[in-house]
Scaffold this active site. Structure first.
Site, PDB file in Angstrom:
ATOM      1  CG  HIS A 194      77.656  23.272  62.993  1.00  0.00           C
ATOM      2  ND1 HIS A 194      77.279  23.329  61.683  1.00  0.00           N
ATOM      3  CD2 HIS A 194      77.336  22.037  63.429  1.00  0.00           C
ATOM      4  CE1 HIS A 194      76.745  22.157  61.340  1.00  0.00           C
ATOM      5  NE2 HIS A 194      76.768  21.359  62.382  1.00  0.00           N
ATOM      6  CB  CYS A 229      74.153  15.856  46.456  1.00  0.00           C
ATOM      7  SG  CYS A 229      72.878  16.997  45.949  1.00  0.00           S
ATOM      8  CG  ASN A 285      67.232  18.617  58.915  1.00  0.00           C
ATOM      9  OD1 ASN A 285      66.484  17.818  59.485  1.00  0.00           O
ATOM     10  ND2 ASN A 285      68.023  18.251  57.927  1.00  0.00           N
ATOM     11  N   GLY A 309      75.835  17.456  67.017  1.00  0.00           N
ATOM     12  CA  GLY A 309      74.464  16.986  67.147  1.00  0.00           C
ATOM     13  C   GLY A 309      74.350  15.505  66.803  1.00  0.00           C
ATOM     14  CB  THR A 310      76.016  13.437  64.208  1.00  0.00           C
ATOM     15  OG1 THR A 310      75.557  14.258  63.130  1.00  0.00           O
ATOM     16  CG2 THR A 310      76.032  11.981  63.778  1.00  0.00           C
ATOM     17  CD  GLN A 366      68.446  23.603  60.997  1.00  0.00           C
ATOM     18  OE1 GLN A 366      68.755  24.789  60.948  1.00  0.00           O
ATOM     19  NE2 GLN A 366      69.249  22.649  60.558  1.00  0.00           N
ATOM     20  CB  SER A 412      74.491  20.950  66.644  1.00  0.00           C
ATOM     21  OG  SER A 412      75.675  21.135  65.910  1.00  0.00           O
TER      22      SER A 412
HETATM   23  C1  LIG Z   1      67.961  18.240  62.663  1.00  0.00           C
HETATM   24  C2  LIG Z   1      69.433  17.950  62.675  1.00  0.00           C
HETATM   25  N1  LIG Z   1      69.904  16.958  63.441  1.00  0.00           N
HETATM   26  C3  LIG Z   1      71.208  16.656  63.485  1.00  0.00           C
HETATM   27  C4  LIG Z   1      72.134  17.340  62.730  1.00  0.00           C
HETATM   28  C5  LIG Z   1      73.586  16.974  62.815  1.00  0.00           C
HETATM   29  O1  LIG Z   1      74.293  17.886  63.652  1.00  0.00           O
HETATM   30  P1  LIG Z   1      75.882  17.985  63.554  1.00  0.00           P
HETATM   31  O2  LIG Z   1      76.183  18.570  62.216  1.00  0.00           O
HETATM   32  O3  LIG Z   1      76.278  18.904  64.689  1.00  0.00           O
HETATM   33  O4  LIG Z   1      76.428  16.619  63.742  1.00  0.00           O
HETATM   34  C6  LIG Z   1      71.695  18.371  61.893  1.00  0.00           C
HETATM   35  C7  LIG Z   1      72.651  19.088  61.014  1.00  0.00           C
HETATM   36  O5  LIG Z   1      72.409  19.283  59.860  1.00  0.00           O
HETATM   37  C8  LIG Z   1      70.310  18.699  61.873  1.00  0.00           C
HETATM   38  O6  LIG Z   1      69.831  19.679  61.103  1.00  0.00           O
END
Ligand SMILES: Cc1ncc(COP(=O)(O)O)c(C=O)c1O
Length: 400
Positions: free
Chosen positions: A212, A335, A161, A81-82, A190, A210
């Site tokens: 996972h 954290c 999230n 997702g990032t 999310q 994403s």
């Molecule tokens: C709203 C949101 N965006 C982006 C991400 C990042 O996704 P990834 O872990 O697949 O890079 C997350 C993961 O925690 C998320 O909750």
């Protein structure tokens, strides 16, 4: 070699951190297995080995597309997702730079969005954060007012999230598209497993996903790019993913993500009400504790996230105590090496840092059982009651 625990729901602590990640679903692993073994070819190779991998990758595009209401060619598989948000935001911002440099967003976005936009500021882009209310929701009229002639891009998440609040995306999309040439990027990472996601009718131009969070593999995601949307690639090399994302594709990951999203879609009608009922049961148990305040929107929220502030206690201490007692949850804060930064989300929602310190997030998944919730109810209420009693004078704050 020392091995970590292998997830077994019958013998492991109760896992209530599905918003962080979910266990890989056995059916997904099964779908991926051939591509981690015998079918190892490079999809760009012309021979039989390559063709087998190419077929699987093309099929993954088709299947993921069908699961989210898209066309296969609109999907770019990424490393998560990032990366999907990095590609969507930077790719669209640079592609539109000659028309404008202003980007409108909210202060509650995940860092994948917030930090990508902060990076763009170094190159002369102007990033405007439209405030959110006490529940973390943005007002589409404020987005409308923030869009000027120089605006090319708006980024608003589908759901938060940390606190689970759903953003009014349909209304946001309406105001964004009333301004010609402005693109809407939506971080649906999310939310995607939990809402009836149909990207074509969502009104967005770019959607980050994403695997996972949906019992798929870590390190795999996708960006949906509405057909005709101009984007500059952010990683250069080969011509993979129709020139939009260079690098040999993660075939097993793509296959796993497509399978995970197919299963999510097929079962959503059953999964969502069941998980929501379990979450509500846990929420009701915590609501009985004086000093515990729910955060996020009471109704416009994801079904699997329960977020609270336990006034006067330190969230990290509570999470640690719960870990020792066999319940895995997370704090509402990021954290970093021993110091606990207050959550930027709660800050934007108007919670002072000393209150935000007590943030806790409990998140359920498809694999969460009634027995898990019964155990969590018992342990979490006991641990929080104990910690709250130790800080009794400090939590005379009205919970409401
Ligand atoms: C709203 C949101 N965006 C982006 C991400 C990042 O996704 P990834 O872990 O697949 O890079 C997350 C993961 O925690 C998320 O909750």
């Amino acid at each position: 070699m020392r091995r970590g625990p292998v997830y077994n729901p019958r013998t492991m602590p109760v896992y209530l951190d599905h918003a962080a990640t979910t266990p890989l679903r056995p059916e997904v692993l099964e779908a991926m297995t051939p591509y981690l073994g015998g079918v190892f070819g490079n999809p760009s190779s012309g021979h039989a080995f390559g063709r087998a991998a190419r077929e699987a990758l093309d099929d993954a595009h088709e299947r993921l597309a069908r699961a989210i209401g898209a066309e296969a060619r609109e999907i770019v598989f990424t490393s998560g997702g990032t990366e999907a948000s990095n590609l969507g935001l930077k790719g669209a911002a640079w592609a539109g730079k000659s028309r404008g440099h202003r980007i409108v967003t909210t202060p509650v976005e995940h860092h994948a969005v917030g930090h990508s936009l902060a990076y763009l500021e170094h190159f002369g882009f102007e990033v405007v954060q439209v405030p959110v209310d006490r529940y973390g929701r943005v007002d589409p009229a404020d987005i409308d007012r923030a869009i000027t002639e120089r605006t090319t891009l708006v980024s608003v998440m589908l759901a938060n999230n940390e606190v689970g609040t759903l953003e009014p995306i349909a209304e946001v999309a309406e105001v964004v598209h009333a301004h010609r040439g402005v693109l809407l990027h939506v971080d649906a990472v999310q939310a995607a497993p939990w809402v009836d996601l149909d990207v074509a009718s969502l009104g967005a131009d770019l959607v980050a996903l994403s695997a996972h969070k949906a019992e798929g593999p870590k390190g795999t995601g996708a960006l949906w790019i509405r057909r005709g949307t101009h984007l500059l690639a952010q990683q250069h090399g080969g011509s993979q993913e129709r020139h939009r994302r260079a690098g040999t594709e993660n075939v097993a990951g793509a296959v796993g993500m497509a399978r995970a999203f197919e299963l999510v879609r097929a079962e959503r009608e059953i999964t969502v009400p069941r998980v929501r009922a379990l979450r509500d049961r846990l929420a009701a148990a915590l609501a009985d504790l004086e000093g515990v305040e729910p955060t996020g929107h009471p109704t416009e929220r994801l079904p699997h996230i329960l977020s609270v502030i336990a006034h006067g206690i330190d969230g990290a201490t509570a999470a640690q105590a719960l870990d020792l007692e066999g319940v895995a949850i997370s704090t509402g804060s990021a954290c970093t090496t021993g110091s606990t930064e207050p959550s930027h989300v709660l800050d934007a929602m108007g919670y002072p840092a000393d209150e935000a310190r007590g943030a806790l997030r409990l998140s359920l998944g498809r694999s969460t059982t009634t027995a898990d919730i019964a155990e969590a109810e018992r342990v979490v209420t006991a641990v929080l009651a104990r910690l709250l009693a130790m800080t009794a004078p400090a939590h005379g704050v009205a919970a409401g």
